[in-house]
Motif scaffolding. Structure first.
Motif, PDB file in Angstrom:
ATOM      1  N   SER A  33     -31.596  52.587  32.339  1.00 33.61           N
ATOM      2  CA  SER A  33     -31.470  51.185  31.915  1.00 33.61           C
ATOM      3  C   SER A  33     -31.193  50.291  33.120  1.00 33.61           C
ATOM      4  O   SER A  33     -31.644  49.146  33.162  1.00 33.61           O
ATOM      5  CB  SER A  33     -30.399  51.010  30.843  1.00 33.61           C
ATOM      6  N   TRP A  34     -30.461  50.796  34.116  1.00 38.90           N
ATOM      7  CA  TRP A  34     -30.230  50.014  35.330  1.00 38.90           C
ATOM      8  C   TRP A  34     -31.544  49.741  36.055  1.00 38.90           C
ATOM      9  O   TRP A  34     -31.769  48.652  36.555  1.00 38.90           O
ATOM     10  CB  TRP A  34     -29.263  50.724  36.261  1.00 38.90           C
ATOM     11  N   VAL A  35     -32.412  50.755  36.097  1.00 34.26           N
ATOM     12  CA  VAL A  35     -33.718  50.582  36.756  1.00 34.26           C
ATOM     13  C   VAL A  35     -34.563  49.588  35.968  1.00 34.26           C
ATOM     14  O   VAL A  35     -35.219  48.722  36.563  1.00 34.26           O
ATOM     15  CB  VAL A  35     -34.459  51.931  36.919  1.00 34.26           C
ATOM     16  N   ARG A  36     -34.539  49.674  34.640  1.00 35.48           N
ATOM     17  CA  ARG A  36     -35.312  48.724  33.823  1.00 35.48           C
ATOM     18  C   ARG A  36     -34.869  47.288  34.095  1.00 35.48           C
ATOM     19  O   ARG A  36     -35.705  46.385  34.207  1.00 35.48           O
ATOM     20  CB  ARG A  36     -35.181  49.057  32.331  1.00 35.48           C
ATOM     21  N   LYS A  37     -33.561  47.066  34.200  1.00 32.74           N
ATOM     22  CA  LYS A  37     -33.048  45.724  34.500  1.00 32.74           C
ATOM     23  C   LYS A  37     -33.485  45.280  35.895  1.00 32.74           C
ATOM     24  O   LYS A  37     -33.821  44.124  36.107  1.00 32.74           O
ATOM     25  CB  LYS A  37     -31.529  45.693  34.388  1.00 32.74           C
ATOM     26  N   LEU A  38     -33.472  46.212  36.822  1.00 32.17           N
ATOM     27  CA  LEU A  38     -33.885  45.905  38.192  1.00 32.17           C
ATOM     28  C   LEU A  38     -35.329  45.422  38.223  1.00 32.17           C
ATOM     29  O   LEU A  38     -35.684  44.535  38.994  1.00 32.17           O
ATOM     30  CB  LEU A  38     -33.710  47.150  39.065  1.00 32.17           C
ATOM     31  N   LEU A  45     -38.266  42.108  42.605  1.00 32.49           N
ATOM     32  CA  LEU A  45     -39.712  41.975  42.370  1.00 32.49           C
ATOM     33  C   LEU A  45     -40.426  41.399  43.583  1.00 32.49           C
ATOM     34  O   LEU A  45     -41.550  41.816  43.904  1.00 32.49           O
ATOM     35  CB  LEU A  45     -39.971  41.108  41.139  1.00 32.49           C
ATOM     36  N   SER A  46     -39.790  40.491  44.268  1.00 35.04           N
ATOM     37  CA  SER A  46     -40.382  39.922  45.487  1.00 35.04           C
ATOM     38  C   SER A  46     -40.557  41.002  46.546  1.00 35.04           C
ATOM     39  O   SER A  46     -41.632  41.125  47.155  1.00 35.04           O
ATOM     40  CB  SER A  46     -39.485  38.793  46.001  1.00 35.04           C
ATOM     41  N   ASP A  47     -39.514  41.797  46.754  1.00 35.53           N
ATOM     42  CA  ASP A  47     -39.596  42.903  47.729  1.00 35.53           C
ATOM     43  C   ASP A  47     -40.633  43.938  47.296  1.00 35.53           C
ATOM     44  O   ASP A  47     -41.394  44.455  48.109  1.00 35.53           O
ATOM     45  CB  ASP A  47     -38.231  43.576  47.892  1.00 35.53           C
ATOM     46  N   LEU A  48     -40.643  44.224  45.997  1.00 31.00           N
ATOM     47  CA  LEU A  48     -41.581  45.206  45.459  1.00 31.00           C
ATOM     48  C   LEU A  48     -43.023  44.774  45.703  1.00 31.00           C
ATOM     49  O   LEU A  48     -43.859  45.570  46.142  1.00 31.00           O
ATOM     50  CB  LEU A  48     -41.328  45.387  43.961  1.00 31.00           C
ATOM     51  N   ASN A  49     -43.305  43.501  45.448  1.00 27.14           N
ATOM     52  CA  ASN A  49     -44.672  43.002  45.595  1.00 27.14           C
ATOM     53  C   ASN A  49     -45.119  42.958  47.059  1.00 27.14           C
ATOM     54  O   ASN A  49     -46.306  43.066  47.350  1.00 27.14           O
ATOM     55  CB  ASN A  49     -44.808  41.626  44.946  1.00 27.14           C
ATOM     56  N   LYS A  50     -44.164  42.802  47.971  1.00 27.22           N
ATOM     57  CA  LYS A  50     -44.499  42.847  49.401  1.00 27.22           C
ATOM     58  C   LYS A  50     -44.945  44.246  49.809  1.00 27.22           C
ATOM     59  O   LYS A  50     -45.883  44.417  50.585  1.00 27.22           O
ATOM     60  CB  LYS A  50     -43.294  42.426  50.251  1.00 27.22           C
ATOM     61  N   ILE A  51     -44.251  45.237  49.282  1.00 26.81           N
ATOM     62  CA  ILE A  51     -44.560  46.625  49.654  1.00 26.81           C
ATOM     63  C   ILE A  51     -45.735  47.164  48.851  1.00 26.81           C
ATOM     64  O   ILE A  51     -46.569  47.904  49.375  1.00 26.81           O
ATOM     65  CB  ILE A  51     -43.311  47.515  49.449  1.00 26.81           C
ATOM     66  N   PHE A  52     -45.808  46.785  47.575  1.00 25.67           N
ATOM     67  CA  PHE A  52     -46.883  47.243  46.692  1.00 25.67           C
ATOM     68  C   PHE A  52     -47.592  46.024  46.093  1.00 25.67           C
ATOM     69  O   PHE A  52     -47.262  45.610  44.982  1.00 25.67           O
ATOM     70  CB  PHE A  52     -46.339  48.123  45.565  1.00 25.67           C
ATOM     71  N   PRO A  53     -48.540  45.438  46.833  1.00 23.12           N
ATOM     72  CA  PRO A  53     -49.259  44.271  46.290  1.00 23.12           C
ATOM     73  C   PRO A  53     -49.868  44.596  44.924  1.00 23.12           C
ATOM     74  O   PRO A  53     -50.280  45.723  44.667  1.00 23.12           O
ATOM     75  CB  PRO A  53     -50.351  44.019  47.331  1.00 23.12           C
ATOM     76  N   ASN A  54     -49.877  43.623  44.051  1.00 19.96           N
ATOM     77  CA  ASN A  54     -50.396  43.735  42.682  1.00 19.96           C
ATOM     78  C   ASN A  54     -49.509  44.553  41.748  1.00 19.96           C
ATOM     79  O   ASN A  54     -49.933  44.921  40.658  1.00 19.96           O
ATOM     80  CB  ASN A  54     -51.819  44.316  42.664  1.00 19.96           C
ATOM     81  N   GLU A  81     -38.360  54.388  46.292  1.00 20.85           N
ATOM     82  CA  GLU A  81     -36.987  54.886  46.204  1.00 20.85           C
ATOM     83  C   GLU A  81     -36.057  54.126  47.145  1.00 20.85           C
ATOM     84  O   GLU A  81     -34.903  53.874  46.809  1.00 20.85           O
ATOM     85  CB  GLU A  81     -36.945  56.385  46.510  1.00 20.85           C
ATOM     86  N   ASN A  82     -36.557  53.770  48.331  1.00 20.24           N
ATOM     87  CA  ASN A  82     -35.740  53.027  49.285  1.00 20.24           C
ATOM     88  C   ASN A  82     -35.380  51.634  48.776  1.00 20.24           C
ATOM     89  O   ASN A  82     -34.400  51.044  49.228  1.00 20.24           O
ATOM     90  CB  ASN A  82     -36.439  52.926  50.646  1.00 20.24           C
ATOM     91  N   LEU A  83     -36.164  51.113  47.849  1.00 20.99           N
ATOM     92  CA  LEU A  83     -35.830  49.836  47.205  1.00 20.99           C
ATOM     93  C   LEU A  83     -34.817  50.025  46.074  1.00 20.99           C
ATOM     94  O   LEU A  83     -33.914  49.222  45.897  1.00 20.99           O
ATOM     95  CB  LEU A  83     -37.084  49.191  46.603  1.00 20.99           C
ATOM     96  N   ILE A  84     -34.994  51.087  45.312  1.00 18.63           N
ATOM     97  CA  ILE A  84     -34.212  51.288  44.084  1.00 18.63           C
ATOM     98  C   ILE A  84     -32.859  51.954  44.324  1.00 18.63           C
ATOM     99  O   ILE A  84     -31.844  51.518  43.791  1.00 18.63           O
ATOM    100  CB  ILE A  84     -35.028  52.117  43.061  1.00 18.63           C
ATOM    101  N   TYR A  85     -32.823  53.015  45.116  1.00 15.66           N
ATOM    102  CA  TYR A  85     -31.630  53.864  45.154  1.00 15.66           C
ATOM    103  C   TYR A  85     -30.408  53.263  45.822  1.00 15.66           C
ATOM    104  O   TYR A  85     -29.279  53.566  45.401  1.00 15.66           O
ATOM    105  CB  TYR A  85     -31.974  55.263  45.669  1.00 15.66           C
TER     106      TYR A  85
END
Length: 194
Positions: A33-38, A45-54, A81-85
């Motif tokens: 649930s913590w990951v779902r909220k993240l 999401l901004s960091d995620l989209n930089k690393i994984f476009p689309n 994992e480096n973003l989430i953990y």
């Protein structure tokens, strides 16, 4: 506080056990649930989209897209994992500190309990277990994925057969929720003497 870890590979019933103890009134630290909220957090999401476009669609992480790319490439999985953990590790420590001096039993619901080293926080560890074929069928039906996709996800986790030697208690989840509830109530009543 006594911290009880609940773990098990994907589709083995870990979440079902955690839901039962939560319904019984116990505090559950729910990693999923913590990951779902993240996945709804704007900075993440901004960091995620930089690393994984689309990977972000209409302000939400596209988990199916991410699953497809990270479970096919270990380097991409490591980046995710480096973003989430770091966030999860910080949250776990915060929760443990909050409850540390309370006279209570709390549960840590984490599929990757051993893989991420969170077992070091636990006093007792319960493994949700089920026959491999039932596990595979559950996940394929629940997540609408192929056998190959299941194998990719399952292969990054320590096999349940190996986890059995690391856990204090193994619960076979191939039974009704009522029977699981009875088993968990009995276990919780005996936790002080384990």
């Amino acid at each position: 506080m006594i911290l009880v870890g609940i773990t098990g590979s994907i589709g083995c019933g870990k979440t079902t056990l955690a839901k039962i103890v939560k319904d019984l009134g116990y505090t559950v630290f729910d990693i999923d649930s913590w990951v779902r909220k993240l996945y709804f957090n704007k900075d993440f999401l901004s960091d995620l989209n930089k690393i994984f476009p689309n990977s972000v669609v209409k302000g939400v992480a596209d988990k199916k897209y991410l699953r497809k790319i990270v479970f096919s490439d270990s380097n991409k999985l490591k980046k995710l994992e480096n973003l989430i953990y770091p966030f999860l590790n910080k949250n776990i420590r915060k929760k443990i500190n909050k409850y540390a001096f309370k006279d209570c039993i709390c549960f840590l619901d984490a599929a990757l309990l051993f893989e991420k080293g969170w077992d070091k926080y636990c006093d007792i560890i319960i493994l949700a277990d089920v026959d491999y074929n039932i596990q595979k069928q559950r996940v394929m039906e629940r997540d609408n994925i192929s056998a190959d996709e299941f194998d990719k996800i399952n292969n990054i986790q320590i096999k349940n057969s190996d986890k059995k030697n690391l856990c204090d208690i193994v619960i076979n989840t191939n039974k009704s929720k009522n029977l699981l509830k009875v088993e968990l109530i009995e276990l919780i009543e005996n936790i002080g003497i384990l």
